[in-house]
Motif scaffolding. Sequence first.
Motif, PDB file in Angstrom:
ATOM      1  N   VAL A 237      10.645 -50.568 -79.504  1.00 28.41           N
ATOM      2  CA  VAL A 237      11.158 -49.425 -80.206  1.00 28.41           C
ATOM      3  C   VAL A 237      11.425 -48.520 -79.092  1.00 28.41           C
ATOM      4  N   GLY A 238      11.140 -48.519 -78.071  1.00 23.22           N
ATOM      5  CA  GLY A 238      11.873 -47.440 -76.184  1.00 23.22           C
ATOM      6  C   GLY A 238      10.323 -46.679 -76.224  1.00 23.22           C
ATOM      7  N   ARG A 239      10.155 -45.583 -75.704  1.00 21.48           N
ATOM      8  CA  ARG A 239       8.687 -44.964 -74.684  1.00 21.48           C
ATOM      9  C   ARG A 239       9.063 -43.713 -75.139  1.00 21.48           C
ATOM     10  N   PRO A 240       8.719 -42.979 -75.787  1.00 20.90           N
ATOM     11  CA  PRO A 240       8.587 -42.000 -76.601  1.00 20.90           C
ATOM     12  C   PRO A 240       8.721 -40.418 -75.002  1.00 20.90           C
ATOM     13  N   SER A 241       9.530 -39.803 -74.595  1.00 25.46           N
ATOM     14  CA  SER A 241      10.013 -38.635 -73.900  1.00 25.46           C
ATOM     15  C   SER A 241       9.675 -37.558 -74.054  1.00 25.46           C
ATOM     16  N   ILE A 242       9.848 -36.401 -73.201  1.00 27.99           N
ATOM     17  CA  ILE A 242       9.668 -35.330 -73.499  1.00 27.99           C
ATOM     18  C   ILE A 242      10.935 -34.897 -72.463  1.00 27.99           C
ATOM     19  N   THR A 243      12.412 -34.469 -72.663  1.00 27.87           N
ATOM     20  CA  THR A 243      12.882 -33.590 -71.351  1.00 27.87           C
ATOM     21  C   THR A 243      12.868 -31.746 -71.545  1.00 27.87           C
ATOM     22  N   LEU A 244      12.387 -31.404 -70.928  1.00 32.80           N
ATOM     23  CA  LEU A 244      12.609 -29.759 -70.426  1.00 32.80           C
ATOM     24  C   LEU A 244      13.673 -30.125 -69.473  1.00 32.80           C
ATOM     25  N   ARG A 245      14.059 -28.632 -69.698  1.00 32.24           N
ATOM     26  CA  ARG A 245      15.075 -28.412 -69.003  1.00 32.24           C
ATOM     27  C   ARG A 245      14.372 -26.263 -68.443  1.00 32.24           C
ATOM     28  N   TYR A 246      15.228 -25.946 -66.802  1.00 34.82           N
ATOM     29  CA  TYR A 246      14.131 -24.999 -66.019  1.00 34.82           C
ATOM     30  C   TYR A 246      15.361 -24.216 -65.644  1.00 34.82           C
ATOM     31  N   LYS A 247      15.727 -23.174 -65.257  1.00 36.91           N
ATOM     32  CA  LYS A 247      15.887 -22.483 -63.726  1.00 36.91           C
ATOM     33  C   LYS A 247      15.885 -21.387 -62.776  1.00 36.91           C
ATOM     34  N   ASN A 248      16.977 -21.863 -61.946  1.00 31.10           N
ATOM     35  CA  ASN A 248      16.203 -20.646 -61.190  1.00 31.10           C
ATOM     36  C   ASN A 248      14.519 -20.778 -60.885  1.00 31.10           C
ATOM     37  N   LEU A 249      14.503 -21.969 -60.079  1.00 32.18           N
ATOM     38  CA  LEU A 249      12.538 -22.053 -59.949  1.00 32.18           C
ATOM     39  C   LEU A 249      12.406 -22.560 -58.070  1.00 32.18           C
ATOM     40  N   THR A 250      10.951 -21.350 -57.728  1.00 30.66           N
ATOM     41  CA  THR A 250      11.085 -21.942 -56.331  1.00 30.66           C
ATOM     42  C   THR A 250       9.922 -22.246 -56.011  1.00 30.66           C
ATOM     43  N   LEU A 251       9.398 -22.072 -55.146  1.00 29.64           N
ATOM     44  CA  LEU A 251       7.905 -22.163 -54.602  1.00 29.64           C
ATOM     45  C   LEU A 251       6.716 -21.770 -55.468  1.00 29.64           C
ATOM     46  N   LYS A 252       7.052 -20.662 -56.457  1.00 27.57           N
ATOM     47  CA  LYS A 252       6.065 -19.887 -57.052  1.00 27.57           C
ATOM     48  C   LYS A 252       5.866 -20.796 -58.066  1.00 27.57           C
ATOM     49  N   HIS A 253       7.085 -21.827 -58.593  1.00 29.37           N
ATOM     50  CA  HIS A 253       7.120 -22.744 -60.572  1.00 29.37           C
ATOM     51  C   HIS A 253       6.693 -23.898 -59.416  1.00 29.37           C
ATOM     52  N   ALA A 254       6.228 -24.522 -58.862  1.00 33.43           N
ATOM     53  CA  ALA A 254       5.094 -25.179 -58.312  1.00 33.43           C
ATOM     54  C   ALA A 254       3.948 -26.282 -59.127  1.00 33.43           C
ATOM     55  N   GLN A 255       3.914 -26.343 -60.090  1.00 40.16           N
ATOM     56  CA  GLN A 255       2.930 -26.182 -60.586  1.00 40.16           C
ATOM     57  C   GLN A 255       2.731 -27.186 -62.158  1.00 40.16           C
ATOM     58  N   GLU A 256       1.916 -27.460 -62.207  1.00 35.71           N
ATOM     59  CA  GLU A 256       1.430 -29.121 -63.363  1.00 35.71           C
ATOM     60  C   GLU A 256       1.885 -28.721 -65.561  1.00 35.71           C
ATOM     61  N   ILE A 257       2.477 -29.331 -65.750  1.00 36.62           N
ATOM     62  CA  ILE A 257       2.619 -29.503 -66.961  1.00 36.62           C
ATOM     63  C   ILE A 257       1.485 -30.482 -67.460  1.00 36.62           C
ATOM     64  N   TYR A 258       0.837 -29.943 -68.377  1.00 36.09           N
ATOM     65  CA  TYR A 258      -0.821 -31.177 -68.707  1.00 36.09           C
ATOM     66  C   TYR A 258       0.124 -31.577 -70.247  1.00 36.09           C
ATOM     67  N   VAL A 259       0.400 -33.820 -69.877  1.00 36.02           N
ATOM     68  CA  VAL A 259       0.647 -33.771 -71.089  1.00 36.02           C
ATOM     69  C   VAL A 259      -0.520 -34.741 -71.857  1.00 36.02           C
ATOM     70  N   THR A 260      -0.799 -34.548 -73.467  1.00 35.05           N
ATOM     71  CA  THR A 260      -2.346 -35.132 -74.082  1.00 35.05           C
ATOM     72  C   THR A 260      -1.148 -36.196 -74.852  1.00 35.05           C
ATOM     73  N   TYR A 261      -2.079 -37.643 -75.373  1.00 34.44           N
ATOM     74  CA  TYR A 261      -0.992 -38.655 -76.412  1.00 34.44           C
ATOM     75  C   TYR A 261      -2.767 -39.568 -76.062  1.00 34.44           C
ATOM     76  N   LYS A 262      -2.096 -40.193 -77.289  1.00 38.87           N
ATOM     77  CA  LYS A 262      -2.942 -41.622 -77.564  1.00 38.87           C
ATOM     78  C   LYS A 262      -2.516 -42.935 -78.103  1.00 38.87           C
ATOM     79  N   VAL A 263      -2.496 -43.873 -76.844  1.00 38.33           N
ATOM     80  CA  VAL A 263      -2.246 -45.260 -76.834  1.00 38.33           C
ATOM     81  C   VAL A 263      -3.755 -46.369 -77.318  1.00 38.33           C
ATOM     82  N   SER A 264      -2.759 -46.608 -78.370  1.00 41.50           N
ATOM     83  CA  SER A 264      -4.257 -47.965 -79.358  1.00 41.50           C
ATOM     84  C   SER A 264      -3.945 -49.179 -78.468  1.00 41.50           C
TER      85      SER A 264
END
Lengths: 487, 119
Positions: free
Chosen positions: A421-448
């Motif tokens: 059936v395919g894998r869930p995906s999250i697509t995010l768009r950003y603009k004008n990123l610099t060194l200050k934006h080098a951070q992390e996104i936290y994703v939570t999910y469950k897999v049975s």
Amino acid sequence: MSLKWASVPLFLLLSITSGLCGASSFENTAVVRTVELGGSVVHVTTTYAIRALENNLKTYTIALGKEDRAKTSWVEVKVKGQDNTLPFTERVEKHLSLFDVTLPKPLSGNKTLNIVFENIQTHATTPWPQTAAQNEDQALKYTTDLFVLSPYSTLVQRTKLRALTPRFISWAEPQGIDAFVGDAAVTKNGANVVYGPYKDVPPSTLDNFLEKYQQPVTVHYFHEQPVLEVRKLNRAVEISHWGANINIQDDISLYNAGPKLKGHFSRIEHQMQGYNKKGAPHVLPALTLGLPPGIRNTYYYDTIGNVSTSKLRVAPLPPKGAQRSQYSILELRPRYPLLGGWNYSFTLGWDAPLESSASYDKKTGTYIVAIPILTPIPGAVITDEELKIILPEGATDVSYVTPFPALSAVMGTHVTFLDTVGRPSITLRYKNLTLKHAQEIYVTYKVSTLAHIKKGLTVATALFTLFVLAGVARRLDFSINRKKKVQ
Amino acid sequence: MKLCRNATVARLIRVDDTCLFHPRSRHCAWRSPPALIIMEYDALKTLHSSLPPFAPHIPVGVLPVLALVLLSTTFVLAFYFSTLPKSTIPAKEVAVASTASVLGGFGVVALFCTAGVYV
């Protein structure tokens, strides 16, 4: 300070107006704006030494002009000397952006505080001249407003523009501001051009003041490093539970935003510069990136194929939760040196153990994964980024938190090897990123567990189908000499 | 900041270049993340660093051996399947085929991971 008589009525008018506008709640005892001049990225730090004129003041307002605001990609407000950021909200009034900063504690009358307003500007410089030969210098222009905007009166303010080298070609001389000037309106001192100090500046957000005194100032300076821009970054992060692996792949379109090459490219000239170790400042021969520790299977290719001119030194992976102090260093040399106006598109990817980024909460059965938003390229701005996070097939209850807002977020499905059936995906768009934006996104999910074994069962189903076909085929007689056998 | 739940959430639309989009509100202004969402991010970050790291059900080092064993067994069972007598009720054939298929299915997954295609 000596006042010019002609400006007295204006001062009175401004004072009365500022009183009526409620700009008397604070007074800036000193404002110092420091502009670190760069190429693609300009770092502006403004320190406001404020004094409360009333009791119980909880909000302090900082103003940015329209042009400065349009160039700003990162804003952070702190109390000087502290690490915690202060919350703020932005509102737009006429052509000004006003940031209402919530103070850590209400300020009572005559109390002082130092607030540091840090903003990163991108695409703020322009190469001038716009073309340069291979062996010529690179010069950039930067323009900003003369006065630091503030809805409060300021006893003294100055703006310091600091370049990497003390080589300035020219800087603007302000006009018509004798009322505020002590010794000199502008001075140059080494690698700094200082506008000010300007004394007894009334609230500079008022229309009268802006019309009469505010003016753009431009500095023209030599810049000794290439002006880099990543025009498009497509980052795909794929998580695999079976392989306990996280794969990160970057498709990068790198552009040299410096002065365009005048004339033709001379390989001899380029090699002579390399031999004499006197590379032209606007030419990018190689790039050094800091990648995560503990990576493996790194690949680097472009539209022609694999690019072997790279060297990777992998740092050991620290235990999970420990501070990452070391990074894997990748020195990569593009297939050709990047001169002004030239593009280079390439793909860079690596695998890393999933345990370095993911954790598991046994109580809730939830996985938490830290996804890096970008790999910082020193001095470069990422104009447009699309970050796609691909989760394991069968992932449910997907959620994420980001350190700063994305332009858009889309949840979809990604189909790849051995998927049904395919894998869930999250697509995010950003603009004008610099060194200050080098951070992390936290994703939570469950897999049975069933979802985990679904992949194996899918292949098993396909194999069973083959067995069924084989079983049927065994029972069919395809022999040609059937009649002879009957006889 | 945006907390997005459920894989069926619809597309979010960009409202402004510098906009913090709130799905339940049309108000659009660039602001520092509200204190509550800062706490959520910081809380999740702290939780992530405190939890034990991810551990696969089957250790990665075992996968190559597992691929070899499972696929070898599948091959042998497939050969055995081809030698079975043809009966009206192919119970034995179904049993052998099912076993070979399941072993082969997981063997292929292990093989993919061994080859570097992390499925």
